[in-house]
Design a protein around this motif. Structure first.
Motif, PDB file in Angstrom:
ATOM      1  N   TYR A  46       1.208  -0.667   0.142  1.00 36.98           N
ATOM      2  CA  TYR A  46      -0.354   0.444  -0.093  1.00 36.98           C
ATOM      3  C   TYR A  46       0.943   1.086  -0.172  1.00 36.98           C
ATOM      4  N   ARG A  47       0.739   2.385  -0.980  1.00 33.08           N
ATOM      5  CA  ARG A  47       1.052   3.715  -0.205  1.00 33.08           C
ATOM      6  C   ARG A  47       0.557   4.761  -1.127  1.00 33.08           C
ATOM      7  N   GLY A  48       0.739   5.998  -0.392  1.00 31.54           N
ATOM      8  CA  GLY A  48      -0.351   6.984   0.144  1.00 31.54           C
ATOM      9  C   GLY A  48      -2.221   6.915   1.083  1.00 31.54           C
ATOM     10  N   LYS A  49      -3.092   7.173   0.609  1.00 30.72           N
ATOM     11  CA  LYS A  49      -4.056   7.341   1.377  1.00 30.72           C
ATOM     12  C   LYS A  49      -4.089   6.089   2.125  1.00 30.72           C
ATOM     13  N   ALA A  50      -4.135   4.333   0.793  1.00 28.54           N
ATOM     14  CA  ALA A  50      -4.724   3.159   0.893  1.00 28.54           C
ATOM     15  C   ALA A  50      -3.444   2.996   2.146  1.00 28.54           C
ATOM     16  N   PHE A  51      -1.925   3.389   2.407  1.00 21.93           N
ATOM     17  CA  PHE A  51      -1.360   3.168   3.789  1.00 21.93           C
ATOM     18  C   PHE A  51      -1.945   3.306   4.951  1.00 21.93           C
ATOM     19  N   ILE A  52      -2.053   4.779   4.737  1.00 24.47           N
ATOM     20  CA  ILE A  52      -2.406   5.797   6.154  1.00 24.47           C
ATOM     21  C   ILE A  52      -3.997   5.239   7.069  1.00 24.47           C
ATOM     22  N   THR A  53      -4.321   5.117   5.951  1.00 23.78           N
ATOM     23  CA  THR A  53      -5.669   4.788   6.125  1.00 23.78           C
ATOM     24  C   THR A  53      -6.072   3.057   6.618  1.00 23.78           C
ATOM     25  N   THR A  54      -4.886   1.751   5.568  1.00 20.57           N
ATOM     26  CA  THR A  54      -4.797   0.506   6.839  1.00 20.57           C
ATOM     27  C   THR A  54      -3.887   0.987   8.051  1.00 20.57           C
ATOM     28  N   MET A  55      -3.140   1.718   8.112  1.00 25.25           N
ATOM     29  CA  MET A  55      -2.223   1.747   9.173  1.00 25.25           C
ATOM     30  C   MET A  55      -3.689   2.277  10.716  1.00 25.25           C
ATOM     31  N   GLY A  56      -4.179   3.343   9.514  1.00 23.94           N
ATOM     32  CA  GLY A  56      -4.739   4.083  11.036  1.00 23.94           C
ATOM     33  C   GLY A  56      -5.646   3.270  11.556  1.00 23.94           C
ATOM     34  N   LYS A  57      -6.744   1.978  10.916  1.00 22.90           N
ATOM     35  CA  LYS A  57      -7.410   1.652  10.785  1.00 22.90           C
ATOM     36  C   LYS A  57      -7.101   0.672  11.928  1.00 22.90           C
ATOM     37  N   THR A  58      -6.005  -0.018  11.732  1.00 22.20           N
ATOM     38  CA  THR A  58      -5.125  -1.074  12.680  1.00 22.20           C
ATOM     39  C   THR A  58      -4.603  -0.175  13.873  1.00 22.20           C
ATOM     40  N   ALA A  59      -3.849   0.984  14.012  1.00 26.37           N
ATOM     41  CA  ALA A  59      -3.681   1.703  14.971  1.00 26.37           C
ATOM     42  C   ALA A  59      -5.087   2.025  16.132  1.00 26.37           C
ATOM     43  N   ALA A  60      -6.446   1.523  15.088  1.00 27.08           N
ATOM     44  CA  ALA A  60      -7.446   2.634  16.453  1.00 27.08           C
ATOM     45  C   ALA A  60      -7.685   1.223  17.428  1.00 27.08           C
ATOM     46  N   GLN A  61      -8.037  -0.061  16.480  1.00 29.32           N
ATOM     47  CA  GLN A  61      -8.267  -0.971  16.732  1.00 29.32           C
ATOM     48  C   GLN A  61      -7.342  -2.181  18.192  1.00 29.32           C
ATOM     49  N   SER A  62      -5.676  -2.083  17.544  1.00 30.68           N
ATOM     50  CA  SER A  62      -5.132  -1.995  18.487  1.00 30.68           C
ATOM     51  C   SER A  62      -5.296  -1.087  20.402  1.00 30.68           C
ATOM     52  N   GLY A  63      -4.838   0.310  19.870  1.00 30.12           N
ATOM     53  CA  GLY A  63      -5.670   0.643  21.081  1.00 30.12           C
ATOM     54  C   GLY A  63      -6.950   0.481  21.549  1.00 30.12           C
TER      55      GLY A  63
END
Length: 78
Positions: A46-63
């Motif tokens: 993933y690059r760009g917006k997809a990268f940020i979206t995927t990383m954000g979802k994982t961070a929100a779920q984990s947090g």
């Protein structure tokens, strides 16, 4: 002088301890989620917006998950 085991002023309420546990868990879990989610998104290509979206979802779920566990643990200690 205060007797052993007593605090000066008032201590934290149980709700404040649970809230603090949730916030600490969210911060720790979110930081871990950013690292693991960023690594997974990078490996997934993933690059760009997809990268940020995927990383954000994982961070929100984990947090959120770790925050709930930490708040339950603090609640049991009250």
């Amino acid at each position: 002088q205060y007797p052993v085991g007593q605090q000066q002023g008032g201590g934290q309420t149980c709700f404040q301890k649970i809230k603090m546990g949730f916030m600490m868990g969210c911060m720790i879990g979110g930081a871990t989620g950013v690292l693991l989610g960023g690594f997974a998104a990078f490996r997934g290509g993933y690059r760009g917006k997809a990268f940020i979206t995927t990383m954000g979802k994982t961070a929100a779920q984990s947090g959120g998950s770790f925050g709930v566990f930490m708040s339950v643990a603090q609640g049991l200690r009250c």
